[in-house]
Design an enzyme around this catalytic site. Structure first.
Site, PDB file in Angstrom:
ATOM      1  CG  ASP A 279      -1.749   1.248   1.342  1.00 29.74           C
ATOM      2  OD1 ASP A 279      -2.309   1.656   0.307  1.00 29.74           O
ATOM      3  OD2 ASP A 279      -1.856   1.815   2.447  1.00 29.74           O
TER       4      ASP A 279
ATOM      5  CD  GLU B  53      -4.881   1.147  -2.291  1.00 30.19           C
ATOM      6  OE1 GLU B  53      -5.185   2.340  -2.093  1.00 30.19           O
ATOM      7  OE2 GLU B  53      -4.986   0.252  -1.419  1.00 30.19           O
TER       8      GLU B  53
ATOM      9  CG  HIS C 295      -0.545   3.220   6.311  1.00 26.99           C
ATOM     10  ND1 HIS C 295      -1.176   4.091   5.444  1.00 26.99           N
ATOM     11  CD2 HIS C 295      -0.326   3.929   7.456  1.00 26.99           C
ATOM     12  CE1 HIS C 295      -1.315   5.270   6.030  1.00 26.99           C
ATOM     13  NE2 HIS C 295      -0.810   5.194   7.237  1.00 26.99           N
TER      14      HIS C 295
END
Length: 207
Positions: free
Chosen positions: A45, A105, A178
């Site tokens: 992420d 992501e 996160h």
């Protein structure tokens, strides 16, 4: 002639690490490929201030958490230094846990272009690290990840943490968020790509 002396100050610790007890095996027991019906997936992420990462092992339809953490950089550092830290830490994670696949992501622009640009920079150096290790890559939008893991594309952070905890049978919610998002990306990748089955098919086709 005397050699010049170079003074080097090691960087201060910047990464938080949580090795999941259910996945705390010696490194030699972790497969680097889908051999034996297993595959190790690194989820990322990206973010300039905080880059979450999570390592998940998939065996068939079962998932197990190996480790997760968050790479944190300081706002008072120069951007090149912050990006170098993120790249170096991701390289270290790959070297330690030897994943064969990676899920990352995509950047979500929303209404903050400045924040999206910074995230894009962090994402770029993370991609560079995975390319250097020749990992198979999957890229997913936040909505794809949320929908796959929780069943809702509008799920909030708490819902994602809860579902990641449930799927991976963790004793507590993975934190920070996160890291939970990174684990969710890995789970999404396994479901979207067929995980082990897809890896086996690709290996057979390449042989």
């Amino acid at each position: 002639m005397r050699a010049a002396t170079v003074n080097f100050t090691p960087p201060r610790p910047c990464a938080t690490l949580n090795v999941c007890s259910i996945g705390a095996h010696s490194r030699r027991d972790w497969p680097t490929t889908s051999d034996g019906g297993r595959v190790i997936i690194l989820g990322i992420d990206p973010g300039l201030a905080n880059t979450g990462w999570g390592v998940v092992e998939q065996t068939g339809s079962s998932f197990r958490c190996i480790a997760y953490g968050c790479i944190t950089t300081r706002a008072d550092e120069r951007t090149p230094e912050r990006l170098a830290t993120i790249h170096g830490e991701i390289v270290s994670v790959i070297g330690r846990y030897t994943p064969s696949q990676c899920a990352i992501e995509n950047v979500y622009f929303a209404n903050n272009a400045k924040s999206a640009f910074a995230t894009g920079q962090a994402r770029g150096v993370a991609l560079l690290a995975t390319a250097g290790a020749e990992l198979e890559l999957g890229e997913y939008s936040p909505v794809q990840i949320k929908s796959t893991v929780t069943g809702s594309g509008t799920a909030d952070k708490k819902q994602i943490q809860y579902m990641v905890r449930t799927i991976l049978s963790l004793p507590h919610d993975p934190k920070p968020d996160h890291a939970a998002d990174a684990l969710a990306a890995a789970i999404c990748h396994a479901n979207m790509c067929g995980g082990v089955a897809a890896a086996a098919a690709r290996a057979e086709a390449a042989s």
